[in-house]
Write a protein that holds these residues in place. Sequence first.
Motif, PDB file in Angstrom:
ATOM      1  N   ILE A 239      43.523  54.065  32.495  1.00 26.72           N
ATOM      2  CA  ILE A 239      44.920  53.906  31.579  1.00 26.72           C
ATOM      3  C   ILE A 239      44.993  53.250  30.286  1.00 26.72           C
ATOM      4  CG2 ILE A 239      47.203  52.919  31.834  1.00 26.72           C
ATOM      5  CD1 ILE A 239      46.714  53.249  35.178  1.00 26.72           C
ATOM      6  N   LYS A 240      45.221  54.111  29.278  1.00 30.15           N
ATOM      7  CA  LYS A 240      45.080  53.213  27.968  1.00 30.15           C
ATOM      8  C   LYS A 240      46.065  54.234  27.205  1.00 30.15           C
ATOM      9  CE  LYS A 240      41.184  55.919  26.984  1.00 30.15           C
ATOM     10  NZ  LYS A 240      39.987  56.164  26.611  1.00 30.15           N
ATOM     11  N   ALA A 241      46.532  53.848  25.909  1.00 29.20           N
ATOM     12  CA  ALA A 241      47.388  54.696  24.963  1.00 29.20           C
ATOM     13  C   ALA A 241      46.204  55.660  24.525  1.00 29.20           C
ATOM     14  CB  ALA A 241      47.833  54.029  23.941  1.00 29.20           C
TER      15      ALA A 241
ATOM     16  N   SER B  69      48.910  63.778  21.538  1.00 32.72           N
ATOM     17  CA  SER B  69      48.732  65.283  21.976  1.00 32.72           C
ATOM     18  C   SER B  69      48.214  65.502  23.292  1.00 32.72           C
ATOM     19  CB  SER B  69      47.831  65.999  20.910  1.00 32.72           C
ATOM     20  OG  SER B  69      46.691  65.159  20.946  1.00 32.72           O
ATOM     21  N   GLU B  70      47.586  64.399  23.843  1.00 35.64           N
ATOM     22  CA  GLU B  70      46.819  64.547  25.105  1.00 35.64           C
ATOM     23  C   GLU B  70      47.813  64.578  26.348  1.00 35.64           C
ATOM     24  OE1 GLU B  70      43.586  62.093  25.781  1.00 35.64           O
ATOM     25  OE2 GLU B  70      42.751  62.695  23.754  1.00 35.64           O
ATOM     26  N   TYR B  71      49.145  63.937  25.984  1.00 34.61           N
ATOM     27  CA  TYR B  71      50.133  63.969  27.101  1.00 34.61           C
ATOM     28  C   TYR B  71      50.746  65.241  27.530  1.00 34.61           C
ATOM     29  CZ  TYR B  71      49.196  58.999  27.309  1.00 34.61           C
ATOM     30  OH  TYR B  71      48.704  57.696  27.291  1.00 34.61           O
ATOM     31  N   PRO B  72      50.656  65.709  28.798  1.00 35.01           N
ATOM     32  CA  PRO B  72      51.224  67.268  28.927  1.00 35.01           C
ATOM     33  C   PRO B  72      52.755  66.977  29.225  1.00 35.01           C
ATOM     34  CG  PRO B  72      50.475  66.076  30.972  1.00 35.01           C
ATOM     35  CD  PRO B  72      50.389  64.814  29.750  1.00 35.01           C
ATOM     36  N   ALA B  73      53.346  66.958  28.010  1.00 33.07           N
ATOM     37  CA  ALA B  73      55.049  66.961  27.937  1.00 33.07           C
ATOM     38  C   ALA B  73      55.616  67.955  27.594  1.00 33.07           C
ATOM     39  CB  ALA B  73      55.438  65.547  27.196  1.00 33.07           C
ATOM     40  N   LYS B  74      56.890  68.280  27.906  1.00 34.57           N
ATOM     41  CA  LYS B  74      57.640  69.322  27.363  1.00 34.57           C
ATOM     42  C   LYS B  74      58.258  69.073  26.174  1.00 34.57           C
ATOM     43  CE  LYS B  74      58.074  71.645  31.724  1.00 34.57           C
ATOM     44  NZ  LYS B  74      59.025  71.598  32.763  1.00 34.57           N
ATOM     45  N   CYS B  75      58.542  67.565  25.995  1.00 30.76           N
ATOM     46  CA  CYS B  75      59.164  67.337  24.473  1.00 30.76           C
ATOM     47  C   CYS B  75      58.515  66.082  23.983  1.00 30.76           C
ATOM     48  CB  CYS B  75      60.451  66.870  24.579  1.00 30.76           C
ATOM     49  SG  CYS B  75      60.983  65.324  25.623  1.00 30.76           S
ATOM     50  N   GLN B  76      58.216  65.685  22.814  1.00 27.58           N
ATOM     51  CA  GLN B  76      57.373  64.939  22.242  1.00 27.58           C
ATOM     52  C   GLN B  76      57.793  63.787  22.418  1.00 27.58           C
ATOM     53  OE1 GLN B  76      56.576  65.036  17.825  1.00 27.58           O
ATOM     54  NE2 GLN B  76      54.226  65.187  18.398  1.00 27.58           N
TER      55      GLN B  76
ATOM     56  N   MET C  32      55.236  58.122  27.398  1.00 26.39           N
ATOM     57  CA  MET C  32      54.225  57.823  28.282  1.00 26.39           C
ATOM     58  C   MET C  32      53.067  57.074  27.679  1.00 26.39           C
ATOM     59  SD  MET C  32      53.879  61.424  30.552  1.00 26.39           S
ATOM     60  CE  MET C  32      54.372  62.516  29.370  1.00 26.39           C
ATOM     61  N   LEU C  33      52.875  57.368  26.353  1.00 28.74           N
ATOM     62  CA  LEU C  33      51.706  56.481  25.692  1.00 28.74           C
ATOM     63  C   LEU C  33      51.842  55.196  25.730  1.00 28.74           C
ATOM     64  CD1 LEU C  33      50.735  57.553  21.977  1.00 28.74           C
ATOM     65  CD2 LEU C  33      51.188  55.165  22.556  1.00 28.74           C
ATOM     66  N   MET C  34      53.250  54.848  25.400  1.00 28.02           N
ATOM     67  CA  MET C  34      53.729  53.450  25.299  1.00 28.02           C
ATOM     68  C   MET C  34      53.548  52.796  26.765  1.00 28.02           C
ATOM     69  SD  MET C  34      54.267  52.706  22.063  1.00 28.02           S
ATOM     70  CE  MET C  34      55.115  51.023  21.992  1.00 28.02           C
TER      71      MET C  34
ATOM     72  N   LEU D  76      58.584  62.461  33.242  1.00 26.74           N
ATOM     73  CA  LEU D  76      58.266  62.383  31.760  1.00 26.74           C
ATOM     74  C   LEU D  76      57.737  63.783  31.412  1.00 26.74           C
ATOM     75  CD1 LEU D  76      57.609  58.617  30.924  1.00 26.74           C
ATOM     76  CD2 LEU D  76      59.586  60.045  30.092  1.00 26.74           C
ATOM     77  N   CYS D  77      56.811  64.084  32.270  1.00 29.98           N
ATOM     78  CA  CYS D  77      55.935  65.310  32.001  1.00 29.98           C
ATOM     79  C   CYS D  77      56.940  66.607  32.354  1.00 29.98           C
ATOM     80  CB  CYS D  77      54.859  65.667  33.060  1.00 29.98           C
ATOM     81  SG  CYS D  77      53.589  64.674  32.650  1.00 29.98           S
ATOM     82  N   GLU D  78      57.968  66.502  33.053  1.00 29.59           N
ATOM     83  CA  GLU D  78      58.998  67.571  33.455  1.00 29.59           C
ATOM     84  C   GLU D  78      60.054  67.592  32.339  1.00 29.59           C
ATOM     85  OE1 GLU D  78      59.991  69.239  36.692  1.00 29.59           O
ATOM     86  OE2 GLU D  78      57.759  69.334  36.263  1.00 29.59           O
ATOM     87  N   MET D  79      60.413  66.228  31.871  1.00 32.13           N
ATOM     88  CA  MET D  79      61.644  66.342  31.067  1.00 32.13           C
ATOM     89  C   MET D  79      61.768  67.253  29.888  1.00 32.13           C
ATOM     90  SD  MET D  79      62.362  62.724  28.684  1.00 32.13           S
ATOM     91  CE  MET D  79      63.162  61.780  30.015  1.00 32.13           C
ATOM     92  N   GLU D  80      63.095  67.731  29.769  1.00 33.22           N
ATOM     93  CA  GLU D  80      63.250  68.366  28.683  1.00 33.22           C
ATOM     94  C   GLU D  80      64.080  67.576  27.470  1.00 33.22           C
ATOM     95  OE1 GLU D  80      64.109  72.411  29.224  1.00 33.22           O
ATOM     96  OE2 GLU D  80      62.847  72.533  31.040  1.00 33.22           O
ATOM     97  N   ALA D  81      64.619  68.247  26.369  1.00 29.97           N
ATOM     98  CA  ALA D  81      64.986  67.290  25.191  1.00 29.97           C
ATOM     99  C   ALA D  81      66.378  67.207  25.607  1.00 29.97           C
ATOM    100  CB  ALA D  81      64.802  68.024  24.035  1.00 29.97           C
ATOM    101  N   ASP D  82      66.865  67.700  26.641  1.00 32.41           N
ATOM    102  CA  ASP D  82      68.468  67.479  27.041  1.00 32.41           C
ATOM    103  C   ASP D  82      68.604  66.895  28.393  1.00 32.41           C
ATOM    104  OD1 ASP D  82      67.832  69.701  28.453  1.00 32.41           O
ATOM    105  OD2 ASP D  82      69.448  70.849  27.865  1.00 32.41           O
ATOM    106  N   GLN D  83      67.689  65.997  28.821  1.00 30.64           N
ATOM    107  CA  GLN D  83      67.654  65.149  29.945  1.00 30.64           C
ATOM    108  C   GLN D  83      67.745  63.653  29.662  1.00 30.64           C
ATOM    109  OE1 GLN D  83      64.766  67.628  32.050  1.00 30.64           O
ATOM    110  NE2 GLN D  83      65.944  67.584  33.767  1.00 30.64           N
ATOM    111  N   THR D  84      67.966  62.808  30.344  1.00 26.29           N
ATOM    112  CA  THR D  84      67.677  61.224  30.159  1.00 26.29           C
ATOM    113  C   THR D  84      66.976  61.034  31.796  1.00 26.29           C
ATOM    114  OG1 THR D  84      69.421  61.022  28.749  1.00 26.29           O
ATOM    115  CG2 THR D  84      68.878  58.890  30.126  1.00 26.29           C
ATOM    116  N   LEU D  85      66.286  60.050  31.577  1.00 27.47           N
ATOM    117  CA  LEU D  85      65.520  59.348  32.798  1.00 27.47           C
ATOM    118  C   LEU D  85      66.190  57.923  32.941  1.00 27.47           C
ATOM    119  CD1 LEU D  85      63.393  59.551  35.298  1.00 27.47           C
ATOM    120  CD2 LEU D  85      61.768  58.485  33.392  1.00 27.47           C
ATOM    121  N   HIS D  86      66.778  57.613  33.920  1.00 31.23           N
ATOM    122  CA  HIS D  86      67.325  56.513  34.055  1.00 31.23           C
ATOM    123  C   HIS D  86      66.503  55.380  34.985  1.00 31.23           C
ATOM    124  CE1 HIS D  86      71.270  56.808  32.228  1.00 31.23           C
ATOM    125  NE2 HIS D  86      70.908  58.117  32.542  1.00 31.23           N
TER     126      HIS D  86
END
Length: 668
Positions: A85-87, A91-98, A104-106, A145-155
């Motif tokens: 586990i480290k930053a 580009s290595e994180y498998p996300a649908k939005c940057q 995830m990096l943070m 966070l991997c699933e998240m799209e640009a019109d969703q918010t994680l609480h």
Amino acid sequence: MMTFQQQVAEGIPAQLPAAKPYPQDANRAPKRKDVLSVAEKQLAIRNALRYFPSAWHAELAAEFAQELNDFGRIYMYRFKPDYAIKARPISEYPAKCQQAAAIMLMIDNNLDPAVAQHPEELITYGGNGAVFQNWAQYRLTMHYLCEMEADQTLHMYSGHPMGLFPSSPEAPRVVVTNGMMIPNYSKPDDWERFNALGVTQYGQMTAGSYMYIGPQGIVHGTTITVMNAFRKVLAKGDTPKGKIFLTAGLGGMSGAQPKAGNIANCITVCAEVNAKAAIKRHQQGWVDELIDSLPALIARVKQAQAQHEVVSIAYIGNVVDVWEAFDEHDIFVHLGSDQTSLHNPWSGGYYPVGVSYDEANRLIRDEPELFKAKVQDTLKRHAAIVNKHTAKGTYFFDYGNAFLLEASRAGGEVMANNGIDFKYPSYVQDILGPMCFDYGFGPFRWVCTSGDPADLDKTDAIAAQVLQRIMREAPDEIQQQMQDNITWILDAKQNKLVVGSQARILYADAQGRAEIAQAFNDAIARGEIGPVVLGRDHHDVSGTDSPYRETSNIYDGSRFTADMAIHNVIGDSFRGATWVSIHNGGGVGWGEVINGGFGMLLDGSAEAERRLRSMLFFDVNNGIARRSWARNSEANFAIQREMARTPKLKVTLANQVADDIIAQLPLV
Ligand SMILES: NC(=O)c1ccc[n+]([C@@H]2O[C@H](COP(=O)([O-])OP(=O)(O)OC[C@H]3O[C@@H](n4cnc5c(N)ncnc54)[C@H](O)[C@@H]3O)[C@@H](O)[C@H]2O)c1
């Protein structure tokens, strides 16, 4: 074998992972207080099992009961992922939005063993500053966070990901709350209980908001404090060379003091009772010399004074002995402070004089009442010897560690004549508040998400150019602050402060933060650097309401309110933050402070430009407006200047009342 990307996206695994041995070299979190009744322990285990399918319950229930008995908490060690586990580069994180990848990096940076204090227990700093309560929460959050799209918010509820909710691209991607309590349930023992039940956590300031960047944040703040404290006591043109800064503590934050003293060019003498902590700081190069006898210390300090040296010395022993020996040998102390952990006086935050370190630890365990009495006696002696030095001209300030509060409670002579205030100011009352926060200067920071040190060098250079340009037009009132921050950024690389992600801290005001961010966004758009995450420490102008620290220089009675921090987080969230956070506790303790922060991803787009302009402006000016309303003259100057250049800003200004009108009122 699964790839890193597959593991990150996996969430709660399909197969029950094997139990793992505890890593031998890990710095384990202390055992937490055992405060739960049997029925409450059953509830805690029932709560923990919510994350897992029922087929695993019997096996996991027994294991979690063991964790609860042994450590006072359920960390779910077995579910810690196998990857390092480290930053990583964004580009290595498998996300649908940057934006999700940046978060995830943070998160990973805050749990990196090179950065975090107790990484196995998901604690980043401060002994209890948690990113998550357990490893299931980490796994689920990364999955979302991997699933998240640009019109969703994680609480995020105190480490628990409640889920992804539909929102809009303008909304924050993540909303974090940590330790939000009904006020009557916000005492330290409530934290022990509800944290053990698995329903809340202590996020400190930047741990639970994924914005910790290692010790450089503290070094910068401490350097500014020490430099400005010297300015208060030295004649114009005199330098700190050969002059003494005497303090204590070489722990998490306090360990920055000698390094800051070196950057400020003085002689730092820092006492530390725990030899291991002192040796560690010496090995890391954060303190120059180690001395464990008083005669040797006296001789070395006299030599350093005579030769006008810049040097930092760790004395292994009790700070009260040093203050007393310096008095006896007539060594003049220009600056005095203290960074022992007096927010936690009875369980090892502050050690009594005349008792060995090991014996003191035995007393904590076996004779807590006797330990408490010895701490109180030491605090009285500590206050008395500080008073003797200040009578000779030493400038002493409280470093936000509750020294004056606990000394007064112990009966030490630290109260002012009015019986309400302390004799000595806090570092915020005298230094950071009026010189920095009231003008909007605070701990702005950024992380280069490419992970490339060359990007950090480029951002340092961009920031220096922007500040130099702004300084040419800046009013006299803030010339010194601008110059200090330019010096800091020009020297930052050679001071070797990076631990973990490629990050930088830089005190800047609203204009500086926005223009630096704008210049970064332009450089990203031109392809010169990769995306950048912006953020700040919560220990700032607007983010934190904390009556004995960040808002200790508010004198209209409102320092016990928390409206500013709440407005800040709400205001930032609809002005473009990528994530926002609001916490109870941090630094001074659970129930003592409300603090919030943000993260913002710059990707070079026009949308990022709009967001940074709108949000950074509010993020600083909200606090300046409040400080101005509290009648702080520096803030009044700053907000009037801001209104002059921003026609849409209309702030309510305070009228000053003449003292004699108030003084002659026939009040009973
Ligand atoms: N650095 C900052 O910017 C800052 C700002 C605000 C508050 N603080 C406060 O400073 C305090 C210290 O923080 P930390 O993270 O370094 O804590 P820490 O517990 O890691 O370190 C404190 C150190 O003081 C040592 N110590 C205790 N009693 C001593 C004594 N009598 N003589 C000599 N050494 C003694 C301990 O062994 C320990 O290593 C906290 O209360 C924190 O809230 C720091």
